[in-house]
Design an enzyme around this catalytic site. Sequence first.
Site, PDB file in Angstrom:
ATOM      1  N   ASP A  21       0.823  -1.205   0.000  1.00 34.27           N
ATOM      2  CA  ASP A  21       0.000   0.000   0.000  1.00 34.27           C
ATOM      3  C   ASP A  21       0.861   1.260   0.000  1.00 34.27           C
ATOM      4  O   ASP A  21       0.689   2.153  -0.838  1.00 34.27           O
ATOM      5  CB  ASP A  21      -0.887   0.013   1.247  1.00 34.27           C
ATOM      6  CG  ASP A  21      -2.264  -0.575   1.011  1.00 34.27           C
ATOM      7  OD1 ASP A  21      -2.778  -0.463  -0.108  1.00 34.27           O
ATOM      8  OD2 ASP A  21      -2.839  -1.126   1.961  1.00 34.27           O
ATOM      9  N   HIS A  22       1.746   1.356   0.964  1.00 35.96           N
ATOM     10  CA  HIS A  22       2.521   2.590   1.107  1.00 35.96           C
ATOM     11  C   HIS A  22       3.426   2.826  -0.102  1.00 35.96           C
ATOM     12  O   HIS A  22       3.516   3.953  -0.609  1.00 35.96           O
ATOM     13  CB  HIS A  22       3.332   2.542   2.401  1.00 35.96           C
ATOM     14  CG  HIS A  22       2.493   2.754   3.628  1.00 35.96           C
ATOM     15  ND1 HIS A  22       2.220   3.993   4.146  1.00 35.96           N
ATOM     16  CD2 HIS A  22       1.848   1.866   4.423  1.00 35.96           C
ATOM     17  CE1 HIS A  22       1.456   3.874   5.206  1.00 35.96           C
ATOM     18  NE2 HIS A  22       1.211   2.594   5.414  1.00 35.96           N
TER      19      HIS A  22
END
Length: 439
Positions: free
Chosen positions: A345-346
Site C-alpha cells: 500500500d505505502h
Amino acid sequence: MSSASPSNAALALLERVWTDLGLRPVGAADHLGAAGETPLASRLATAELAWCSVRAIGLLSGIRTPPDPDRIAMSYRSDRVLTVDRSAPTVWAPLSGFWQAADGWIRTHGNYPHHAAALRRAFALGDEPAAQDLEEAVRERSSDEAIAAVVDAGGVAVRVLPEQPAVDRELRRSPLLDLERTASRPTAGGRIGTGARPLHGIRVLDLTRVIAGPVCTRTLALLGADVLRVDPPRLPEPEWQHFDTGHGKRSVLLDARTDRFRELLDHADVVVLGYRPASLARLGVAPDDLLARHPSLVVAELSAWGRDHPERAGFDSLVQAESGIAVVESPDGVRPGVLPAQALDHSAGYLLAAAVVAALQRREQEGGGWHISTSLRRVAAELLGMPRHDEPQPVREFDTAPHVATFDVDGLRVTTARPALPGLEFAAPRRWGRDQPRW
C-alpha cells in the site's frame, strides 16, 4: 542476502521508475547504502522497496536530502503510533486474518462493516461473533468452498498461495508505473512551481480510500496541491483511518453522478482513482471517460489486482496472501506470515505520487492528457523479484518520539506519524466528510 547487494537492488528499482516515467535519472545513486538500514525486518527486500519509493518522489520533487530510514519505517507503520484523544484505534477487526481450512489457509478482510457483515452471512455467524467462531466455520470447509461462500455473500477472501515465479516474471515485464500520453492538445491546467511546495495551485480530485491512494494524495497535498477527497455518501470510512492519511486535504461526501461533482472535475488538474476499475466504469469516471471529456487531465489509477481483473476487490493483506508473500514470510514454515508493514500500500502510494509529479512535468513540456496506472499486485511482483534475505533481518528498535506529531482536530487530540519526505511537515488532518464540495 542473495548475490546482488541492497544498493544494487535499490539502484535497479529507481532506474526502473525513471525508465517507466520517461525521465532522465536525477541523482538516483546518491546515498543508496541507506536503503537497507530502514528498520522493516523481513525476508523480502521490504526495507529497500520502502526507501526507494520515498526517495523517488523526493527526487522528482526536487528534494535532494536523502530520507531518514527510521522516519520511513515510522511512516509505513503509522497505524502503530496513531492515537485519537490518546486512545489507539482497533486497526484489525476480529474477522480479519488467516484461517486454516480443510486443505490450506485463507485470508479474510473484515475491517469495513459491510465486509464483516458478509463474513457473518457466509458462515451463518451471530451478530457479534468471536474469532473462534469463524475459525471453526472455516476449518470445516475446503479453501475454495470457504472463499466461494464469502464472495457470494459480498465479502472478500483469498487463498494463501505459494510464490508463482512465472506469473511474477510476466508481471515484471510490464511497467511498474504505466504512464502514457493520451492526447496532443496544449495544456490547459495548472503549472508546477519550484521550491519546497512545487504543486501549489495544482487541484487534485481524490477518489480513493483505505491506504495506498490516500498516501498518494496525502503526499501531493504535502507538496502543495489543493486536494479534495470525494467519498460516496453511503460508504462509511473509519474516521481514524482518515486521520492517518488525511493530512492537508479537504473531504466531502458527494455522489460522482451529480452535476456538482462534474463541476469540480471541470477545474481539476489531477484525478486519483482507487476503486475497482469496473465500479469506476459504472459511475462514468473510468480513465477513458475522464480523459475523453477533459483531454488535459492527469488521471492516476490504482487497483489491487490490475486492469485485467476489473471486478476484483482487494487489499494489501489479501495481495500478500495470494501473491506468495505470506508463504515467504512464514514464521515457522507452516503458518502464513506478513510483511512488517502494509508495504505494498505505502509503496504504491509514494510511487503513484512520483508518477503524478512526472506526468505534470511532462504535461508542461509536451501538452496533452496523461494516464498512469499501477496495482498492489504489480508492486508485489517487484518486491518478489528483488534480492532477499535468507533469514529475517533482526528487528532494530528506535525512538519513535522524533517521528510523530500531534494536532488539534476540532477538539480531538490526534497523534500521527510525521512525513517521510525530508524538510516538510504535514498540515493537520480534518474531520472526514465535513467540508464543502468546492475548490
